[in-house]
Design a protein around this motif. Structure first.
Motif, PDB file in Angstrom:
ATOM      1  N   VAL A  79       0.830  -1.138  -0.033  1.00 40.94           N
ATOM      2  CA  VAL A  79       0.092   0.111  -0.616  1.00 40.94           C
ATOM      3  C   VAL A  79       0.686   1.565   0.186  1.00 40.94           C
ATOM      4  O   VAL A  79       0.664   1.812  -0.500  1.00 40.94           O
ATOM      5  CB  VAL A  79      -1.070  -0.031   1.229  1.00 40.94           C
ATOM      6  CG1 VAL A  79      -2.079  -1.136   1.287  1.00 40.94           C
ATOM      7  CG2 VAL A  79      -0.214   0.075   2.673  1.00 40.94           C
ATOM      8  N   GLU A  80       2.083   1.020   0.362  1.00 38.18           N
ATOM      9  CA  GLU A  80       3.298   2.359   0.063  1.00 38.18           C
ATOM     10  C   GLU A  80       4.575   2.167   0.154  1.00 38.18           C
ATOM     11  O   GLU A  80       4.707   0.632  -0.082  1.00 38.18           O
ATOM     12  CB  GLU A  80       2.683   3.236   1.802  1.00 38.18           C
ATOM     13  CG  GLU A  80       3.432   4.013   2.053  1.00 38.18           C
ATOM     14  CD  GLU A  80       3.232   4.988   2.671  1.00 38.18           C
ATOM     15  OE1 GLU A  80       4.233   5.545   3.353  1.00 38.18           O
ATOM     16  OE2 GLU A  80       2.287   5.032   3.653  1.00 38.18           O
ATOM     17  N   VAL A  81       5.080   2.503  -0.887  1.00 40.43           N
ATOM     18  CA  VAL A  81       6.541   2.284  -1.226  1.00 40.43           C
ATOM     19  C   VAL A  81       7.490   3.774  -0.540  1.00 40.43           C
ATOM     20  O   VAL A  81       7.178   4.404  -1.142  1.00 40.43           O
ATOM     21  CB  VAL A  81       6.109   1.829  -2.276  1.00 40.43           C
ATOM     22  CG1 VAL A  81       8.450   1.606  -3.074  1.00 40.43           C
ATOM     23  CG2 VAL A  81       5.445   0.734  -2.494  1.00 40.43           C
ATOM     24  N   ASN A  82       8.457   3.187  -0.045  1.00 43.57           N
ATOM     25  CA  ASN A  82       9.656   4.387   0.085  1.00 43.57           C
ATOM     26  C   ASN A  82      10.562   4.841  -1.393  1.00 43.57           C
ATOM     27  O   ASN A  82      11.229   4.357  -1.837  1.00 43.57           O
ATOM     28  CB  ASN A  82      10.586   3.891   0.939  1.00 43.57           C
ATOM     29  CG  ASN A  82      11.313   5.024   1.409  1.00 43.57           C
ATOM     30  OD1 ASN A  82      11.674   6.499   1.071  1.00 43.57           O
ATOM     31  ND2 ASN A  82      12.213   4.743   2.577  1.00 43.57           N
ATOM     32  N   SER A  83      10.007   5.955  -2.145  1.00 45.84           N
ATOM     33  CA  SER A  83       9.817   6.202  -3.741  1.00 45.84           C
ATOM     34  C   SER A  83      12.020   6.480  -3.743  1.00 45.84           C
ATOM     35  O   SER A  83      12.004   7.017  -4.186  1.00 45.84           O
ATOM     36  CB  SER A  83       8.938   6.914  -3.809  1.00 45.84           C
ATOM     37  OG  SER A  83       8.708   8.277  -3.115  1.00 45.84           O
ATOM     38  N   GLU A  84      12.265   7.692  -2.252  1.00 43.43           N
ATOM     39  CA  GLU A  84      13.007   7.446  -1.698  1.00 43.43           C
ATOM     40  C   GLU A  84      14.855   7.148  -1.863  1.00 43.43           C
ATOM     41  O   GLU A  84      15.560   7.116  -2.973  1.00 43.43           O
ATOM     42  CB  GLU A  84      13.418   8.770  -0.406  1.00 43.43           C
ATOM     43  CG  GLU A  84      12.570   9.677  -0.177  1.00 43.43           C
ATOM     44  CD  GLU A  84      12.895  10.336   1.194  1.00 43.43           C
ATOM     45  OE1 GLU A  84      14.450   9.913   1.713  1.00 43.43           O
ATOM     46  OE2 GLU A  84      11.761  10.334   2.095  1.00 43.43           O
ATOM     47  N   LEU A  85      14.370   5.784  -1.862  1.00 39.28           N
ATOM     48  CA  LEU A  85      15.093   4.369  -2.469  1.00 39.28           C
ATOM     49  C   LEU A  85      15.426   4.246  -3.513  1.00 39.28           C
ATOM     50  O   LEU A  85      16.837   4.326  -4.367  1.00 39.28           O
ATOM     51  CB  LEU A  85      15.106   3.112  -1.525  1.00 39.28           C
ATOM     52  CG  LEU A  85      14.646   3.471  -0.238  1.00 39.28           C
ATOM     53  CD1 LEU A  85      14.094   2.124   0.365  1.00 39.28           C
ATOM     54  CD2 LEU A  85      15.737   4.002   0.873  1.00 39.28           C
ATOM     55  N   GLU A  86      14.416   5.101  -4.607  1.00 43.69           N
ATOM     56  CA  GLU A  86      15.916   4.952  -5.801  1.00 43.69           C
ATOM     57  C   GLU A  86      16.316   5.638  -6.372  1.00 43.69           C
ATOM     58  O   GLU A  86      17.212   5.405  -7.278  1.00 43.69           O
ATOM     59  CB  GLU A  86      13.750   5.287  -6.656  1.00 43.69           C
ATOM     60  CG  GLU A  86      12.526   4.209  -6.957  1.00 43.69           C
ATOM     61  CD  GLU A  86      10.981   5.088  -7.503  1.00 43.69           C
ATOM     62  OE1 GLU A  86      11.700   5.578  -8.693  1.00 43.69           O
ATOM     63  OE2 GLU A  86      10.180   4.410  -7.716  1.00 43.69           O
ATOM     64  N   ASP A  87      16.461   7.191  -5.262  1.00 41.68           N
ATOM     65  CA  ASP A  87      17.201   8.116  -5.836  1.00 41.68           C
ATOM     66  C   ASP A  87      18.041   7.923  -5.235  1.00 41.68           C
ATOM     67  O   ASP A  87      19.918   8.063  -4.977  1.00 41.68           O
ATOM     68  CB  ASP A  87      16.451   9.393  -6.185  1.00 41.68           C
ATOM     69  CG  ASP A  87      16.097   9.217  -7.342  1.00 41.68           C
ATOM     70  OD1 ASP A  87      15.959   9.326  -8.843  1.00 41.68           O
ATOM     71  OD2 ASP A  87      14.872  10.124  -6.573  1.00 41.68           O
TER      72      ASP A  87
END
Length: 129
Positions: A79-87
């Protein structure tokens, strides 16, 4: 010894589980896991809406040493993903238990939580590794 957070749950695949409510948990990899992997350079996580299954692959982490699978410690819907980890996957190296969280899962079978390790059990398990 790597840091372990009391009152959280852990898998033998080195994921941690923070229980947020009766139906939601936050998941990441342990301090032990990130220290064994070394400097992380890439993280592939499931998208929101993806169904994950306990003990099945849910993504990968890549370090300067190797690529490793991530295993979901519980079954349910992301239901939620830590998108900060992509960059900035290196956040996991510096703060595995807070800013380095990976996903939030709406769990489909809360009884799976009883199959995970306590902080004490995980600390003993990690010492054996």
């Amino acid at each position: 010894m790597s840091k372990v957070v009391e009152n959280w749950l852990y898998s033998k695949e080195h994921e941690w589980v923070e229980v947020l409510s009766e139906t939601r948990v936050r998941v990441g990899i342990t301090d032990f896991a990130q220290s064994q992997l070394g400097d992380l350079v890439f993280v592939e996580l499931p998208q929101v809406g993806t169904e994950v299954v306990a003990n099945q692959t849910m993504g990968t982490v890549e370090s300067v040493k190797a690529v490793s699978d991530l295993f979901s410690p519980v079954s349910g819907k992301v239901v939620e993903v830590n998108s900060e980890l992509e960059d900035s996957p290196e956040i996991i190296n510096t703060d595995a238990y807070q800013k380095g969280w990976m996903i939030v899962v709406e769990i489909s079978d809360p009884s799976e939580l009883s199959e995970l390790l306590t902080a004490k059990q995980y600390a003993e398990f990690a010492l054996e590794e």
